[in-house]
Write an enzyme that holds these catalytic residues in place. Structure first.
Site, PDB file in Angstrom:
ATOM      1  N   THR A 180       0.684  -1.194   0.095  1.00 43.81           N
ATOM      2  CA  THR A 180       0.041  -0.146  -0.058  1.00 43.81           C
ATOM      3  C   THR A 180       1.187   1.262  -0.115  1.00 43.81           C
ATOM      4  O   THR A 180       1.936   1.188   0.563  1.00 43.81           O
ATOM      5  CB  THR A 180      -0.900  -0.036   1.283  1.00 43.81           C
ATOM      6  OG1 THR A 180      -0.110   0.126   2.404  1.00 43.81           O
ATOM      7  CG2 THR A 180      -1.735  -1.163   1.387  1.00 43.81           C
ATOM      8  N   GLU A 327      -5.909  -4.103  -1.691  1.00 48.71           N
ATOM      9  CA  GLU A 327      -6.224  -5.405  -1.001  1.00 48.71           C
ATOM     10  C   GLU A 327      -7.190  -6.060  -1.899  1.00 48.71           C
ATOM     11  O   GLU A 327      -7.485  -7.372  -1.623  1.00 48.71           O
ATOM     12  CB  GLU A 327      -6.816  -5.180   0.451  1.00 48.71           C
ATOM     13  CG  GLU A 327      -5.772  -4.527   1.224  1.00 48.71           C
ATOM     14  CD  GLU A 327      -5.886  -3.052   1.542  1.00 48.71           C
ATOM     15  OE1 GLU A 327      -5.183  -2.591   2.529  1.00 48.71           O
ATOM     16  OE2 GLU A 327      -6.118  -2.324   0.238  1.00 48.71           O
ATOM     17  N   LYS A 435     -15.987  15.254  11.664  1.00 48.82           N
ATOM     18  CA  LYS A 435     -16.884  14.992  12.631  1.00 48.82           C
ATOM     19  C   LYS A 435     -17.202  16.443  13.297  1.00 48.82           C
ATOM     20  O   LYS A 435     -16.525  16.793  14.150  1.00 48.82           O
ATOM     21  CB  LYS A 435     -16.668  13.879  13.650  1.00 48.82           C
ATOM     22  CG  LYS A 435     -17.784  13.479  14.305  1.00 48.82           C
ATOM     23  CD  LYS A 435     -17.614  12.094  14.871  1.00 48.82           C
ATOM     24  CE  LYS A 435     -18.864  11.397  15.521  1.00 48.82           C
ATOM     25  NZ  LYS A 435     -18.758  10.260  15.990  1.00 48.82           N
ATOM     26  N   TRP A 440     -21.414  13.671  11.014  1.00 47.30           N
ATOM     27  CA  TRP A 440     -20.391  13.356   9.964  1.00 47.30           C
ATOM     28  C   TRP A 440     -20.565  14.447   8.759  1.00 47.30           C
ATOM     29  O   TRP A 440     -21.739  14.692   8.162  1.00 47.30           O
ATOM     30  CB  TRP A 440     -20.526  12.035   9.373  1.00 47.30           C
ATOM     31  CG  TRP A 440     -19.655  11.120  10.106  1.00 47.30           C
ATOM     32  CD1 TRP A 440     -18.827  11.228  10.998  1.00 47.30           C
ATOM     33  CD2 TRP A 440     -19.881   9.594   9.990  1.00 47.30           C
ATOM     34  NE1 TRP A 440     -18.465  10.100  11.976  1.00 47.30           N
ATOM     35  CE2 TRP A 440     -18.814   9.166  11.016  1.00 47.30           C
ATOM     36  CE3 TRP A 440     -20.321   8.849   9.087  1.00 47.30           C
ATOM     37  CZ2 TRP A 440     -18.991   7.911  11.281  1.00 47.30           C
ATOM     38  CZ3 TRP A 440     -20.236   7.334   9.365  1.00 47.30           C
ATOM     39  CH2 TRP A 440     -19.553   6.707  10.421  1.00 47.30           C
TER      40      TRP A 440
END
Length: 535
Positions: A180, A327, A435, A440
């Site tokens: 990654t 992934e 937040k 959110w």
């Protein structure tokens, strides 16, 4: 039913037998090379033979630091074809991270483009597992303190063109690995099996996903060191697709010229690549012929709706949104209209296609929040979970496996909504959500809205600490060349589109935005810059 193995070597064998005249058009430092699949197949077998002569054994890691060209394609098949593991190294990582992943993977041989020799020379005393360096060039070997070094082309001349790919291995054997890009912490390794890559390649050929076929001319702009160029080199070779490989240091002008000259039908890359191409087409559309393109695949991060609209309405280029991760090999979802949605008003269709789309056949998804599985109503937000035969089930020798892989699912870290049609929309990464007052705010929605303004080239939004609301959104904006707009006008542009408390507290104008090694906005670096500015 027979138990047939799914091995990567079968892809090259099929290309050699059925498509020996089809071409790979490869741009390198020395110019454009045109090789047939028959020639690529022989060179691939020679490379596998050469690696065996150097002592590479089954299970050994062989790494590449290279651009998208024919030699890299040959390595894609020669290494797993001999039972070793292809490790594509992200050339844009820091020297520290490259050192870490070479050592973590225990790479035995490195195949290197000459321009990356200085990078390796700087770390040569810190990568003890590497026993040989192969220079991927058709020119003279450069002077270098690296040792031992070999010429790629000389090794091929001395090797056997009749190397037999190994067949007595399990399809679940490791074939490749990527790490990654690691915005925080060390990069995490993901290992791909022969079976996983093969099934992923099949999915790329489905009509409702990539629809890749022999008739296509595919130009993977996404680097071959980034999740195997989204699997396109594997699938294209298997299907006999003509491949155009743009090579080193390409520009938007070069991409447009290659699309025009080679009649490219499908291409793939991240939004920053397509923003650059769009800018070139807007300025010089008369120089290029884009009529051959049937699809521009876009992934890596959310594409602004304004960019999708511009490609399709101004330049008549079909634009296809996709989603995946290192992934996931990487294809998970792809955005195409269902047949009964074709009659919807243009704006509604654009709204659907700007989402990340429906899960491709073979995989399962769901999203969860603190209350459990979310409803598929297009409103509730939760973390996306994925499982299936080309989804990793662990990180390579990494304690962080337990954070991401639980109860048979990959926890992606991406916050999504899923509507009644099963279409997902990425609203943010868990770490990038703002937040504010317990609620959110999606930075991606704000970014896409800002980039829909005619004057805005790029926009990124991050949360910064706030004494009362915990966090508040702040936007960073890069304007198009010659464009003029002030903060107040952009604020007014956003107000009709969002609740009042979603509107950023500030908009900062910048010359450029920090990006990761794969072209995504580097939110942690941007957050630091904006906090310094706001102090």
């Amino acid at each position: 039913m027979m138990e047939g193995k799914l091995l990567i070597s079968q892809m090259m064998e099929r290309a050699e037998k059925l498509f020996p005249k089809k071409e790979v058009i490869s741009r390198t430092h020395s110019g454009i090379h045109r090789l047939t699949y028959k020639e690529i197949g022989e060179r691939t077998r020679r490379l596998a033979s050469a690696l065996e002569n150097l002592g590479v054994e089954r299970g050994d890691k062989v790494a590449t630091l290279a651009w998208n060209d024919h030699r890299h394609l040959e390595a894609y098949f020669a290494i797993p074809g001999m039972g070793a593991v292809l490790h594509t190294i992200n050339i844009r990582l820091s020297a520290e991270h490259i050192t870490h992943i070479i050592n973590h993977a225990e790479d035995k041989v490195l195949l290197v483009d000459p321009m990356f020799l200085p990078l390796l020379e700087a770390i040569k005393d810190h990568i003890p597992t590497v026993k040989a360096f192969i220079i991927m060039t058709d020119e003279e070997l450069p002077d270098t303190p690296l040792s031992p070094i070999y010429s790629y082309e000389d090794l091929l001349l001395e090797a056997s063109p009749h190397f037999e790919f190994v067949k007595d291995i399990d399809e679940n054997t490791p074939a490749g690995m990527c790490f990654t890009s690691a915005t925080t912490g060390k990069p995490k390794g993901v290992v791909y099996s022969h079976r996983g890559i093969t099934l992923h390649s099949l999915a790329m050929g489905l009509a409702d996903s990539g629809g890749l076929s022999e008739a296509d001319v595919c130009m993977a702009v996404v680097p071959m060191f980034h999740v195997n160029a989204w699997g396109l080199p594997f699938a294209s070779t298997w299907f006999g697709t003509t491949q155009v490989m743009p090579g080193p240091s390409f520009t938007p002008e070069l991409l447009a010229e290659l699309i025009t000259s080679e009649n490219v039908t499908i291409t793939a890359g991240v939004p920053t690549i397509w923003l650059g191409l769009l800018k070139e087409l807007d300025a010089n559309a008369e120089r290029y012929d884009m009529s051959s393109l049937r699809a521009v695949l876009c992934g890596g991060s959310a594409a602004p709706m304004g960019m999708i609209r511009a490609f399709e309405e101004k330049h008549n280029i079909p634009f296809v949104h996709a989603y995946g991760m290192t992934e996931t090999t990487p294809l998970v979802t792809l955005s195409r209209l269902k047949s009964y949605q074709e009659d919807l008003p243009t704006e509604e269709k654009l709204q659907i296609r700007a989402k990340q789309g429906c899960v491709v056949p073979g995989l399962e998804i769901k999203a969860v929040n603190d209350d459990g599985d979310i409803e598929w109503n297009g409103q509730d937000m939760g973390e996306l979970l994925v499982r299936g035969p080309w989804i990793a089930d662990e990180y390579y020798k990494d304690d962080r496996t337990d954070e991401a892989f639980k109860d048979g699912w990959l926890h992606t870290g991406d916050i999504v909504t899923i509507d009644e049609e099963g279409t997902i929309k990425i609203t943010d990464r868990t770490k990038d959500l703002v937040k504010s007052g317990g609620e959110w705010i999606s930075t991606i929605d704000l970014e896409n809205a800002l980039m829909a303004h005619d004057a805005v080239f790029e926009a990124a939004v991050v949360g910064v600490p706030h004494p009362e609301w915990q966090e508040r959104p702040v936007a960073a904006v890069v304007l198009k060349p010659g464009a003029v707009v002030d903060k107040a006008e952009l604020m007014e542009f956003l107000k009709p589109q969002f609740a009042k408390w979603w509107i950023p507290d500030d908009i900062i104008f910048m010359e450029e935005l920090p990006k990761t090694s794969v072209g995504k906005f580097q939110k942690n670096a941007l957050r630091e810059k904006l906090q310094e500015h706001l102090v």
